[in-house]
Design an enzyme around this catalytic site. Structure first.
Site, PDB file in Angstrom:
ATOM      1  N   HIS A 189      69.122 -57.767 -24.063  1.00 12.40           N
ATOM      2  CA  HIS A 189      68.229 -58.502 -24.956  1.00 12.40           C
ATOM      3  C   HIS A 189      68.946 -59.625 -25.698  1.00 12.40           C
ATOM      4  O   HIS A 189      68.312 -60.524 -26.225  1.00 12.40           O
ATOM      5  CB  HIS A 189      67.420 -57.572 -25.882  1.00 12.40           C
ATOM      6  CG  HIS A 189      68.132 -57.020 -27.081  1.00 12.40           C
ATOM      7  ND1 HIS A 189      68.683 -55.752 -27.115  1.00 12.40           N
ATOM      8  CD2 HIS A 189      68.364 -57.550 -28.307  1.00 12.40           C
ATOM      9  CE1 HIS A 189      69.213 -55.538 -28.311  1.00 12.40           C
ATOM     10  NE2 HIS A 189      69.038 -56.607 -29.053  1.00 12.40           N
ATOM     11  N   ASP A 243      70.574 -51.500 -21.474  1.00  7.36           N
ATOM     12  CA  ASP A 243      70.470 -52.782 -22.182  1.00  7.36           C
ATOM     13  C   ASP A 243      71.802 -53.540 -22.189  1.00  7.36           C
ATOM     14  O   ASP A 243      72.460 -53.648 -23.218  1.00  7.36           O
ATOM     15  CB  ASP A 243      70.000 -52.502 -23.623  1.00  7.36           C
ATOM     16  CG  ASP A 243      69.462 -53.752 -24.306  1.00  7.36           C
ATOM     17  OD1 ASP A 243      69.735 -54.868 -23.821  1.00  7.36           O
ATOM     18  OD2 ASP A 243      68.781 -53.606 -25.342  1.00  7.36           O
ATOM     19  N   SER A 274      73.712 -55.510 -32.290  1.00  8.22           N
ATOM     20  CA  SER A 274      73.383 -55.375 -30.880  1.00  8.22           C
ATOM     21  C   SER A 274      74.493 -55.981 -30.046  1.00  8.22           C
ATOM     22  O   SER A 274      74.958 -57.078 -30.333  1.00  8.22           O
ATOM     23  CB  SER A 274      72.072 -56.083 -30.568  1.00  8.22           C
ATOM     24  OG  SER A 274      71.018 -55.216 -30.833  1.00  8.22           O
TER      25      SER A 274
HETATM   26  N1  ARG Z   1      65.014 -53.109 -31.535  1.00  9.51           N
HETATM   27  C1  ARG Z   1      66.175 -53.737 -31.003  1.00  9.51           C
HETATM   28  C2  ARG Z   1      66.704 -54.839 -31.968  1.00  9.51           C
HETATM   29  O1  ARG Z   1      66.259 -54.933 -33.071  1.00  9.51           O
HETATM   30  C3  ARG Z   1      66.000 -54.233 -29.599  1.00  9.51           C
HETATM   31  C4  ARG Z   1      64.920 -55.215 -29.345  1.00  9.51           C
HETATM   32  C5  ARG Z   1      64.805 -55.740 -27.938  1.00  9.51           C
HETATM   33  N2  ARG Z   1      63.803 -55.033 -27.161  1.00  9.51           N
HETATM   34  C6  ARG Z   1      62.429 -55.198 -27.241  1.00  9.51           C
HETATM   35  N3  ARG Z   1      61.665 -54.434 -26.547  1.00  9.51           N
HETATM   36  N4  ARG Z   1      61.888 -56.127 -27.982  1.00  9.51           N
HETATM   37  O2  ARG Z   1      66.938 -55.970 -31.694  1.00  9.51           O
HETATM   38  N1  ASP Z   2      68.436 -54.232 -31.959  1.00  8.17           N
HETATM   39  C1  ASP Z   2      69.199 -54.761 -33.068  1.00  8.17           C
HETATM   40  C2  ASP Z   2      69.932 -56.046 -32.691  1.00  8.17           C
HETATM   41  O1  ASP Z   2      69.469 -56.798 -31.855  1.00  8.17           O
HETATM   42  C3  ASP Z   2      70.129 -53.732 -33.625  1.00  8.17           C
HETATM   43  C4  ASP Z   2      69.479 -52.924 -34.702  1.00  8.17           C
HETATM   44  O2  ASP Z   2      68.671 -53.487 -35.466  1.00  8.17           O
HETATM   45  O3  ASP Z   2      69.826 -51.753 -34.824  1.00  8.17           O
HETATM   46  O4  ASP Z   2      70.919 -56.429 -33.288  1.00  8.17           O
END
Ligand code: ARG
Ligand code: ASP
Length: 709
Positions: free
Chosen positions: A81, A217, A641
């Site tokens: 991502h 990921d 991330s």
């Molecule tokens: N929740 C994670 C972060 O805050 C991963 C987000 C990416 N994935 C998604 N399905 N949007 O960035």
């Molecule tokens: N998914 C988040 C990021 O992209 C990490 C988190 O918020 O725990 O940095």
């Protein structure tokens, strides 16, 4: 102020997790805590200016994520991502790397990314006394800030560094400590590999922020340097970067209780808010933002489901809007469930008691000041959030009108010359925006969100164009007659002299409507917000200092601010609710359990199914099973991330990418009982590279080790 940790070591180290620590200040208490948790590392193994250390392998990825070097040839690992935009930019219908994955089989096949940068931290120095030179308590806030900024500029200008290095100063502990960072920014970063979305984004939005998780990921890049191993813009002559350190990779896997260190660039946390501040976020601001996004997402989703072209255009926008929408819902639930506001009130009671007992004069008004200021800012913050969420984030036509508003402002301020520059930049941006725009989708979003804005924004901040509430009529009128619903229309509006453009814009019905909203924002909302926010920050700065004085045995870490941090913990499951326990490791069989043929989120590539059937895991499996994701008690946030998870010996064991639903409140209230970070098991990454993609060339670059055996 110099902050020295003074807490006695708690016997059971499991109780004292949480915290994002500054890597140059680990000696002493952090080092001891890490060792209690099972680490064999010294503070110097992690951060050392004179010798190579772990920090030399940790790289800020394109400003927003973290990445790490895993080979002597500058091979970088980060999340799928985090590389998403780059992977998408190289994709086309013929070569859909998002759908099929991408693997460079040689250096020559690696793909350049013109605007991508990665940043190394070379050195961190405390410059607090230089930054505070001449600053006194009797100064008013504005003069104080002015002098501090002047001092910061001086420190930056005079910093000892090489010509290719940069210097910047960041504030810690709410402005009580300042650190100087010497950095190196590399600009030639090439895409090396990415799994298909069905692996890299498996589970997509349904599984996002959730456990059990089964996402691979990850994606891979390579840093290129000039002949002297220094930063250089893209050139064919550039060569793979030679790092001072790269992470060896452990094949031994994890089990519950193993030490985990996550090293990366967390973006922003708010751990020292007063109860009134959290209360406002949870009960006023988050609900408004959630409601706006929920309405927008519902409409966009309905169009994405019935139209393939719309689905592609909106996939990335939808994912980013949905990401924080879902996070705020989890955050609110977690704050309530953990009684965080009540707990803060308890702490404040105790704080006040001690302040009175010890007669700490300067601290007596802090909590009442907070109360008063948060009361004053509430309607302003709410109005600001409506503008940001509706205009800036969700209604595309209003966002476009805002960009054009800025062009008009450039003309009004800078004349024809200012206009010309702004027009060029804006047209380039708008071209990209319209590539993924559908007026058909945007129109119902406009109608819905504008009605919400009119109804829910505090009265004094409702723009006059919203006094007429026949929004169906207004929407039809705008989407039929305004030129800003297409790139052709926008180009036409922006052609001619600044004066002509200004006239044309003001005659456009869509522009008129947007302009009213933007002027209300700049004239009424923003100045008031900035003024109150500055006062709140001043109180918060004092409160932070006061907390450390009043509770001298408590541990305080500085809130995340996009700088390099260490957070340590252990592999641990958790109990999300009564009678339920979540195991800390997920396996490939869970991927197969979730498999829905041809589904947008849960499809599984045939090859992966075959590998599962034949249990062909090679050196990456363990007892006939393939681990996929695991949980830790590391305190992480957005920006972490792509951060490496490092074992007790300094080897790579995982790749951080998310947090669990019950613990997304950790940005305001880290609770070791239910806050967990989610990582990809590094063996799953290697398995996908090797067995799934056949990219042995990449495995051969790495150093694989067996520290446990
Ligand atoms: N929740 C994670 C972060 O805050 C991963 C987000 C990416 N994935 C998604 N399905 N949007 O960035
Ligand atoms: N998914 C988040 C990021 O992209 C990490 C988190 O918020 O725990 O940095």
């Amino acid at each position: 102020m110099v902050i020295s940790p003074v807490e006695p070591i708690v016997q059971d180290a499991r109780n004292i997790q949480g915290g994002m620590w500054i890597p140059s200040l680990l000696e002493g208490i952090n080092e001891q805590e890490m060792q209690q948790l099972g680490s064999k590392l010294t503070a110097k193994d992690i951060y050392d200016v004179n010798n190579s250390s772990l920090k030399d392998a940790i790289v800020h990825f394109n400003g927003g994520c973290t990445s790490e070097i895993i080979s002597p040839k500058g091979l970088l690992l980060t999340n799928h991502h985090c590389g998403y935009g780059a992977i998408q930019s190289h994709s086309s219908i013929e070569n859909d790397y998002l759908k099929n994955g991408f693997w460079a089989k040689s250096f020559k096949e690696e793909l350049a990314n013109p605007n991508m940068t990665v940043t190394f931290i070379k050195r961190i120095d405390d410059v607090t006394s230089e930054v505070f030179a001449g600053v006194s308590d009797t100064m008013d806030e504005v003069s104080k800030m002015k002098l501090i900024n002047q001092n910061i500029n001086k420190v930056t200008a005079n910093a000892t560094k090489e010509t290719w290095q940069k210097a910047n100063v960041k504030s810690f502990y709410k402005g009580n400590q300042y650190l100087l960072f010497i950095t190196e920014v590399y600009k030639d970063i090439r895409l090396v590999g990415a799994p298909p979305t069905a692996i890299g984004k498996f589970g997509a939005d349904t599984d996002n922020w959730m456990w059990p998780r089964h996402t691979g990921d990850f994606s891979m890049f390579r840093i290129y340097a000039d002949a002297n191993n220094r930063p250089a813009v893209y050139s064919k002559e550039n060569v793979p970067y030679t790092p001072n350190h790269y992470l060896p990779i452990s094949l031994d896997g994890v089990e519950e209780g193993d030490f985990t260190l996550v090293f990366g660039f967390p973006g922003r946390t708010n751990e020292y808010l007063p109860a009134v501040g959290i209360d406002q976020i949870v009960n006023v601001l988050n609900p408004a933002k959630i409601e706006i996004r929920e309405n927008a997402l519902k409409i966009v989703d309905s169009y994405m489901r019935k139209n393939e072209a719309v689905k592609i255009k909106y996939a990335s926008k939808f994912a980013s809007i949905a990401n924080y929408w879902k996070k705020w819902i989890g955050e609110n639930q977690g704050i309530k469930k953990s009684n965080a506001i009540e707990k803060k009130r308890e702490l404040e009671k105790e704080f006040s008691k001690i302040v009175i007992e010890k007669d700490l004069e300067g601290y007596k008004t802090l909590l009442p000041d907070f109360k008063q200021l948060y009361k004053e800012i509430e309607s302003v913050s709410l109005a600001r959030d409506y503008w940001v969420e509706v205009v800036y984030r969700n209604v595309e036509l209003l966002g476009i009108s805002f960009r054009m508003f800025q062009v008009e402002q450039a003309y009004l301020r800078g004349g024809e010359q200012g206009f010309e520059k702004s027009r060029e930049a804006t047209l380039a941006k708008l071209k990209g925006i319209f590539k993924n725009y559908s007026a058909e989708v945007d129109k119902p979003v406009f109608e819905k969100l504008v009605s919400l804005y009119a109804k829910k924004t505090p009265k004094e901040f409702v723009p006059s164009v919203m006094k007429d509430t026949s929004f169906t009529k207004i929407t039809n009128n705008i989407y039929t007659n305004s030129k800003i619903t297409s790139f052709e229309g926008v180009k036409e509006l922006l052609s001619g002299s600044g004066k002509e453009v200004s006239q044309k814009l003001n005659a456009d019905i869509g522009y008129q409507f947007g302009k009213e909203l933007h002027t209300t924002f700049y004239n009424k909302i923003e100045p008031k917000f900035q003024q109150l926010n500055m006062q709140i920050s001043a109180v918060q700065k004092k409160y932070m200092k006061a907390l450390m004085e009043v509770f001298p045995t408590k541990r305080f870490f500085p809130d995340a601010n996009g700088t390099l941090r260490v957070t340590y913990g252990q592999v641990r499951g958790y109990k999300p609710r009564d009678a339920v326990y979540y195991e800390p490791v997920s396996y490939l069989e869970g991927v197969i359990e979730k498999y829905v043929p041809d589904d947008y989120e849960f499809d599984v590539p045939q090859k992966l199914q075959d590998l599962y059937k034949s249990k062909d895991y090679g050196q990456y499996g363990e007892n006939g099973k393939m681990a996929v994701n695991f949980l830790g008690t590391n305190h992480t946030t957005g920006g972490n991330s792509g951060s490496p998870t490092i074992d007790a010996y300094g080897n790579l064991i995982g790749l951080n990418f998310d947090r669990v639903w019950e613990g997304t409140m950790s940005d305001m209230n880290y609770d070791p009982a239910i806050c967990r970070n989610i990582m990809v098991d590094i063996r799953y990454v290697l398995f996908i590279i090797d067995k799934y993609a056949g990219a042995k060339n990449l495995i051969d670059e790495m150093t694989l080790v067996h520290p446990k055996k």
